[in-house]
Design a protein around this motif. Structure first.
Motif, PDB file in Angstrom:
ATOM      1  N   TYR A 206     -13.046  -5.869  22.934  1.00 17.17           N
ATOM      2  CA  TYR A 206     -13.190  -7.262  22.471  1.00 17.17           C
ATOM      3  C   TYR A 206     -12.294  -7.602  21.271  1.00 17.17           C
ATOM      4  O   TYR A 206     -11.739  -8.685  21.196  1.00 17.17           O
ATOM      5  N   LEU A 207     -12.201  -6.662  20.326  1.00 19.11           N
ATOM      6  CA  LEU A 207     -11.471  -6.976  19.094  1.00 19.11           C
ATOM      7  C   LEU A 207     -10.080  -6.334  19.046  1.00 19.11           C
ATOM      8  O   LEU A 207      -9.449  -6.310  17.990  1.00 19.11           O
ATOM      9  N   ASP A 208      -9.617  -5.812  20.169  1.00 17.23           N
ATOM     10  CA  ASP A 208      -8.290  -5.165  20.173  1.00 17.23           C
ATOM     11  C   ASP A 208      -7.210  -6.097  19.628  1.00 17.23           C
ATOM     12  O   ASP A 208      -6.398  -5.723  18.782  1.00 17.23           O
ATOM     13  N   HIS A 209      -7.229  -7.317  20.141  1.00 13.46           N
ATOM     14  CA  HIS A 209      -6.192  -8.257  19.711  1.00 13.46           C
ATOM     15  C   HIS A 209      -6.333  -8.606  18.229  1.00 13.46           C
ATOM     16  O   HIS A 209      -5.344  -8.721  17.496  1.00 13.46           O
ATOM     17  N   ASP A 210      -7.570  -8.741  17.775  1.00  7.66           N
ATOM     18  CA  ASP A 210      -7.791  -9.092  16.362  1.00  7.66           C
ATOM     19  C   ASP A 210      -7.331  -7.988  15.432  1.00  7.66           C
ATOM     20  O   ASP A 210      -6.770  -8.253  14.368  1.00  7.66           O
ATOM     21  N   ALA A 211      -7.597  -6.742  15.826  1.00  9.64           N
ATOM     22  CA  ALA A 211      -7.162  -5.614  14.998  1.00  9.64           C
ATOM     23  C   ALA A 211      -5.634  -5.577  14.936  1.00  9.64           C
ATOM     24  O   ALA A 211      -5.051  -5.350  13.867  1.00  9.64           O
ATOM     25  N   GLU A 212      -5.010  -5.841  16.047  1.00  9.03           N
ATOM     26  CA  GLU A 212      -3.546  -5.864  16.083  1.00  9.03           C
ATOM     27  C   GLU A 212      -2.999  -7.017  15.231  1.00  9.03           C
ATOM     28  O   GLU A 212      -2.010  -6.859  14.516  1.00  9.03           O
ATOM     29  N   ALA A 213      -3.673  -8.152  15.332  1.00  8.96           N
ATOM     30  CA  ALA A 213      -3.218  -9.332  14.566  1.00  8.96           C
ATOM     31  C   ALA A 213      -3.237  -9.068  13.066  1.00  8.96           C
ATOM     32  O   ALA A 213      -2.364  -9.534  12.328  1.00  8.96           O
ATOM     33  N   LEU A 214      -4.214  -8.301  12.602  1.00  7.08           N
ATOM     34  CA  LEU A 214      -4.275  -7.947  11.178  1.00  7.08           C
ATOM     35  C   LEU A 214      -3.022  -7.189  10.764  1.00  7.08           C
ATOM     36  O   LEU A 214      -2.474  -7.396   9.690  1.00  7.08           O
ATOM     37  N   ARG A 215      -2.590  -6.286  11.650  1.00  2.00           N
ATOM     38  CA  ARG A 215      -1.439  -5.439  11.329  1.00  2.00           C
ATOM     39  C   ARG A 215      -0.133  -6.208  11.381  1.00  2.00           C
ATOM     40  O   ARG A 215       0.903  -5.697  10.962  1.00  2.00           O
ATOM     41  N   GLU A 216      -0.193  -7.448  11.905  1.00  2.00           N
ATOM     42  CA  GLU A 216       1.037  -8.233  12.032  1.00  2.00           C
ATOM     43  C   GLU A 216       1.018  -9.493  11.181  1.00  2.00           C
ATOM     44  O   GLU A 216       1.903 -10.337  11.290  1.00  2.00           O
ATOM     45  N   ASP A 217       0.015  -9.606  10.321  1.00  2.00           N
ATOM     46  CA  ASP A 217      -0.143 -10.826   9.533  1.00  2.00           C
ATOM     47  C   ASP A 217       0.506 -10.642   8.159  1.00  2.00           C
ATOM     48  O   ASP A 217      -0.103 -10.148   7.210  1.00  2.00           O
ATOM     49  N   ASN A 218       1.757 -11.073   8.044  1.00  2.00           N
ATOM     50  CA  ASN A 218       2.515 -10.849   6.810  1.00  2.00           C
ATOM     51  C   ASN A 218       1.886 -11.518   5.592  1.00  2.00           C
ATOM     52  O   ASN A 218       1.864 -10.942   4.501  1.00  2.00           O
ATOM     53  N   LEU A 219       1.380 -12.739   5.779  1.00  4.38           N
ATOM     54  CA  LEU A 219       0.806 -13.444   4.626  1.00  4.38           C
ATOM     55  C   LEU A 219      -0.468 -12.762   4.152  1.00  4.38           C
ATOM     56  O   LEU A 219      -0.737 -12.680   2.953  1.00  4.38           O
ATOM     57  N   LEU A 220      -1.238 -12.251   5.111  1.00  2.00           N
ATOM     58  CA  LEU A 220      -2.446 -11.516   4.739  1.00  2.00           C
ATOM     59  C   LEU A 220      -2.073 -10.238   3.967  1.00  2.00           C
ATOM     60  O   LEU A 220      -2.682  -9.907   2.937  1.00  2.00           O
ATOM     61  N   LYS A 221      -1.065  -9.537   4.447  1.00  2.00           N
ATOM     62  CA  LYS A 221      -0.624  -8.306   3.765  1.00  2.00           C
ATOM     63  C   LYS A 221      -0.127  -8.591   2.348  1.00  2.00           C
ATOM     64  O   LYS A 221      -0.310  -7.776   1.433  1.00  2.00           O
ATOM     65  N   LEU A 222       0.511  -9.750   2.185  1.00  2.00           N
ATOM     66  CA  LEU A 222       0.974 -10.147   0.847  1.00  2.00           C
ATOM     67  C   LEU A 222      -0.211 -10.287  -0.100  1.00  2.00           C
ATOM     68  O   LEU A 222      -0.182  -9.804  -1.245  1.00  2.00           O
ATOM     69  N   GLU A 223      -1.265 -10.925   0.373  1.00  2.00           N
ATOM     70  CA  GLU A 223      -2.460 -11.119  -0.468  1.00  2.00           C
ATOM     71  C   GLU A 223      -3.168  -9.786  -0.723  1.00  2.00           C
ATOM     72  O   GLU A 223      -3.672  -9.539  -1.814  1.00  2.00           O
TER      73      GLU A 223
ATOM     74  N   ALA B 123       2.027   1.560  -3.842  1.00  2.00           N
ATOM     75  CA  ALA B 123       1.715   0.136  -3.916  1.00  2.00           C
ATOM     76  C   ALA B 123       1.954  -0.547  -2.562  1.00  2.00           C
ATOM     77  O   ALA B 123       1.135  -1.361  -2.126  1.00  2.00           O
ATOM     78  N   TYR B 124       3.058  -0.216  -1.919  1.00  2.00           N
ATOM     79  CA  TYR B 124       3.402  -0.877  -0.646  1.00  2.00           C
ATOM     80  C   TYR B 124       3.729   0.202   0.391  1.00  2.00           C
ATOM     81  O   TYR B 124       4.881   0.607   0.513  1.00  2.00           O
ATOM     82  N   LEU B 125       2.724   0.655   1.103  1.00  2.00           N
ATOM     83  CA  LEU B 125       2.930   1.730   2.073  1.00  2.00           C
ATOM     84  C   LEU B 125       3.863   1.259   3.199  1.00  2.00           C
ATOM     85  O   LEU B 125       3.682   0.164   3.734  1.00  2.00           O
ATOM     86  N   PRO B 126       4.846   2.087   3.553  1.00  2.00           N
ATOM     87  CA  PRO B 126       5.802   1.680   4.589  1.00  2.00           C
ATOM     88  C   PRO B 126       5.145   1.394   5.946  1.00  2.00           C
ATOM     89  O   PRO B 126       5.657   0.587   6.720  1.00  2.00           O
ATOM     90  N   ALA B 127       4.003   2.019   6.219  1.00  2.00           N
ATOM     91  CA  ALA B 127       3.334   1.764   7.497  1.00  2.00           C
ATOM     92  C   ALA B 127       2.712   0.364   7.542  1.00  2.00           C
ATOM     93  O   ALA B 127       2.412  -0.153   8.615  1.00  2.00           O
ATOM     94  N   ILE B 128       2.513  -0.240   6.370  1.00  2.00           N
ATOM     95  CA  ILE B 128       1.951  -1.598   6.320  1.00  2.00           C
ATOM     96  C   ILE B 128       3.058  -2.634   6.117  1.00  2.00           C
ATOM     97  O   ILE B 128       3.138  -3.628   6.840  1.00  2.00           O
TER      98      ILE B 128
END
Lengths: 419, 419
Positions: free
Chosen positions: B200-217, A326-331
Motif C-alpha cells: 500500500y505505501l510502496d509509492h509513498d516510501a519512494e516519494a519520500l526518497r525523491e522529495d528534494n524540498l522535504l530533504k532540504l527541510e 550532515a548531508y549523507l550521499p545516499a540522501i
C-alpha cells in the motif's frame, strides 16, 4: 618543564626557561651569547617575547591571569593558553600556509613557543591604517576560513568526532563569556567599560540602548554564539589577529577558539575591513586622498566572500562522499537537491556573517575595546564623523541582513552610506 | 556494589544483587520470602524487572550493550544508563511531580533502581490505543516540558553552567547518533532497516526518497539536532515514554537525553499524539466510532501547546531578573522589547516543534521502529489508509511549518486533512 608552577617570565627568567627547553634552545643553536630578546605584546591579554640571534628565532607568548590592558582587576583564566595551543595545532594542520608553526607548549606556565613572524610581517590593521595594499589578502583569508571551518564542521566529520571536540572546547567558557559581555551585551546597556568619542556620539550610544529592534536581532546572534556548535572557530578574527606581508598572511591569537557559528569568524574579518574602510577619510590628506585605497578595501571585502564561497563549496563538492554526516550521499543524491542544500547553507552563512560582522563593528565604536583605525585619527570631530558613518552602516546591515543577496549588495550599501 | 563487572541480571542473580544493595532491599523491608519478580521490558533496549512484596516495591532497569529488539548485531553502548540516570535525577529535581524517584544507580552494571509505577499506571500509548481519556495529560506534560526545558536553558542559567553540562552530555553521542540515523536519515534513503505497510505505501516510501524540498527541510532539522545546545532535552518523548493514570503522568526512559533543541521534545509528544489521532479510525467499530475520542486528542494537542506556552513564558517572566544570561535585564529593559523577544522565541520554538514532530511522525511510518497505534490495526489496508493520512499530514506540516501561526491552525489542518 622549567618551572613547577606558574610565574610570569621577565627577560632574565626567560633565558633560564629557554635553556631548559630543547625545542626552543635548538632554534637558536643553543647560543645565548648574542641573543636579542624583546617584549612586544601590544595586545590586551598577554606578554609576547621575540627571541632571536644569527642562528634562528622564535616567539614566546605567555598568558597572564588578567586582562593586561585593564589590569589585575579584570581576571581572566590563563588556561586560555591551552585552548590557543590546541587551536593553533589544529588550524595549522588544516591550513599550514597561514598559521605559524608551534614549537613548544607548557600548560603550567601558560606558555606557547612558536615561529617568529619576521619583518616585514606587520599586524594587518597597522597596514590598513598606513594605506598598504595586500594583493593576496582576500585569497589567503578565504583559504584559511574555508579550510579551518569546513574541515571542523559536520560537512566533513562524523558526529562522534564533533561531540568529542565540542566537549573539549566547552572548557574555554571564560573566553566565550568575555565575548558575550563585550560584543553582545555591554554596547546595548549602561556599562562602566563602554566608551565612545564624546560628546559627538553621545546620542548615538544612547540610541543603541533604546533600539528594540536592534536588541531583538542581537539576541538572536548571541543565542547562536552560545548554542550553535557549527565548527571550530578562531573566535577573534579581526584585522589585528593576522600578520601580513605582500606575499604572506599568518593568522595568530586563537585563544578565543571554540565550537561556534562559522559566521562569527567571517563576520569578524569582513566587519573589521568595513571599519578600516570607514576610517580612511580620517587618514586622507592632500597628497593622498585614499580614494584608490578605499576601492582596494571594497574589492578585498567582495573578493574575500566570493573566494570563500567558492573554496568552501569546492571542498564540499570534493568531500561529498566522505565521512561528513550532515548531508549523507545516499540522501542528497541528485544534482538538484545538492544545489538546493548548498545554496541554502551558503545563504544562511552569509546572513550570519553579516549579522556578526555588524555586531563586531558596533562594539568597536561604543564598547570597551576600540580599534587603531579610528583611534589614530587625532581630530575627535573627524574621528566621530568616520565612526558615526560606520555605526549607522552596521545598524543597517544588522537589521536588514536577510535582505542582502550577495556581497556586491553590501559593497553598494557601503558606497551609498557615504554619499 | 554487588558485582565487579557488568553481567546481565536474571531472576536469581537479581535477588542476590538486591540483597547487597541497602537502598533497594530496604524498600522491601529486607524480606525476600514472598517476593514477586517479573521481567516486563517491552521496549527496544533494556531489561526491566518489577520487584515487590507486601512491604514495598521498586523497579530495576538494566541497559544491555545492544538493541534488544534487533539483537546483538546492533551494538549500543550501555553507558546510556549513566545518562539516563543523570537526566532522571536532574529532571526529577526540576519537576518531581512527573518523574519517578531514583533509589540507586550502578554504573558498572548499567543499572537503575527506581520507583515502581504501580497499577493502574499504563504506558500512555496503550491508553491512546484503548481510547482512554486522560483529563490532566496536557496540563501535566506542559508542566514537565516547561520546567525541564526552561530551567536547563540560558533563559535561567549562566553560560558557565550551560557549557559544563553541554560537555558532560556530549558523552551520550552514541544515542544521538542512533536518532540521527533512524529519524533524520533512514526514512529518506534506501535502508535495510526501513519497513512500511507494503504494497500500500510502496509509492509513498519512494516519494519520500525523491522529495528534494522535504530533504532540504530535514537537513535543517538535523543540523539543529546536531549543533544546537538549547536545553537538556529528554530526547525520546513519544507516548511510550510516559506512564499514566487519570490523575498521574510520569515521564520515564530519558536515555537519549542531551543538550539539544527544545522543539525536539515538544514535537515528539505532539507528533505522537497526531499519530494516535490518525490511527483512531482503525480502532473504530460500530459500538464506538471514536469520534468523541478523536476530539479529545485534538483538544489535548491544542491544550498542550497553549499550556506549555503559558507556563514557559510565566517562568521566563518570573525569573527575568535571575542569573539567566540570554536576555540580560539591563538590556531587555522595557515591556515592548520584552514582548518582542518572547514572541520571537516562542514562534521559533513552535516552528521547530512542528518540524521535529512531523519528522518523528514520518519515521514511525516508513522507518525501523513503528508504533502500536498503527501496528495494532490488523487489517493492512485499513492500517495503510490511516498511515498514509498521517504521512501526508506530516509532509505538509514539515514543509509548511513556518506558515502556521498557532496550534489552532494545526488542529484545523489535521481536520482538513481528513475530509
Amino acid at each position: 618543564m622549567a618551572f613547577s608552577e606558574f610565574r610570569p617570565l621577565h627577560d632574565n627568567s626567560l633565558i633560564d626557561y629557554v635553556k631548559s627547553v630543547p625545542a626552543l634552545s635548538s632554534k637558536i643553536a643553543n647560543d645565548f651569547d648574542n641573543l636579542f630578546v624583546k617584549e612586544v605584546g601590544d595586545g590586551n591579554l598577554n606578554f609576547v617575547f621575540i627571541v632571536l640571534n644569527s642562528a634562528g628565532s622564535f616567539v614566546i607568548k605567555q598568558a597572564l591571569p588578567y586582562v593586561r590592558s585593564i589590569g589585575e582587576s579584570w581576571a581572566m583564566t590563563k588556561e586560555r593558553s591551552y585552548f590557543e595551543w590546541l587551536a593553533l595545532k589544529e588550524k595549522g594542520r588544516l591550513c599550514p600556509e597561514h598559521v605559524p608553526e608551534v614549537y613548544h607548549f607548557d600548560r603550567t606556565m601558560s606558555l606557547i613557543g612558536m615561529r617568529y613572524l619576521e619583518p616585514p610581517h606587520i599586524i594587518l590593521r597597522k597596514g590598513l591604517v598606513a594605506g598598504i595594499e595586500y594583493p593576496l589578502l582576500a585569497e589567503h583569508m578565504a583559504d584559511f576560513m574555508a579550510k579551518t571551518l569546513f574541515f571542523t564542521s559536520l560537512l566533513f566529520r562524523t558526529t562522534s568526532e564533533h561531540k568529542r571536540d565540542v566537549a573539549e572546547y566547552c572548557g574555554n567558557v571564560e573566553m566565550c563569556r568575555l565575548t558575550e559581555q563585550v560584543v553582545f551585551s555591554d554596547p546595548y546597556k549602561v556599562s562602566e567599560y563602554n566608551r565612545w568619542t564624546s560628546p559627538y556620539l553621545d546620542h548615538d550610544a544612547e540610541a543603541l540602548r533604546e533600539d528594540n529592534l536592534l536588541k531583538l536581532e542581537v539576541a538572536e546572534l548571541k543565542s547562536k554564539f552560545c548554542e550553535r556548535a557549527q565548527a571550530l572557530i578562531h573566535g577573534d578574527l579581526h584585522t589585528s589577529s593576522m600578520m601580513v606581508t605582500h606575499e604572506s598572511t599568518q593568522v595568530i591569537d586563537p585563544e578565543f577558539a571554540f565550537y561556534g557559528p562559522m559566521g562569527y569568524d567571517i563576520g569578524a574579518f569582513l566587519g573589521n575591513l568595513i571599519l578600516a574602510y570607514c576610517s580612511q577619510d580620517g587618514h586622507a590628506y592632500q597628497a593622498n586622498d585614499r580614494k584608490a585605497y578605499k576601492e582596494w578595501i571594497l574589492k578585498t571585502i567582495e573578493d574575500t566572500w566570493n573566494l570563500f564561497q567558492h573554496k568552501f563549496t569546492a571542498l564540499w563538492d570534493e568531500h561529498r562522499n566522505g565521512a561528513g554526516e550532515a548531508y549523507l550521499p545516499a540522501i542528497y543524491n541528485n544534482p538538484e537537491v545538492q544545489l538546493l542544500v548548498q545554496k541554502k547553507y551558503m545563504t544562511d552563512l552569509f546572513h550570519d556573517s553579516l549579522g556578526f560582522g555588524a555586531a563586531k563593528m558596533i562594539r568597536r565604536i561604543v564598547g570597551v575595546a576600540h580599534v587603531e583605525d579610528f583611534e589614530s585619527i587625532a581630530d575627535a570631530a573627524k574621528r566621530a564623523t568616520c565612526e558615526k558613518r560606520a555605526l549607522d552602516l552596521a545598524k543597517t546591515i544588522l537589521k536588514e541582513r536577510r535582505k542582502f543577496e550577495g556581497i556586491a549588495e553590501i559593497v553598494s550599501a557601503i558606497r551609498k552610506h557615504e554619499s
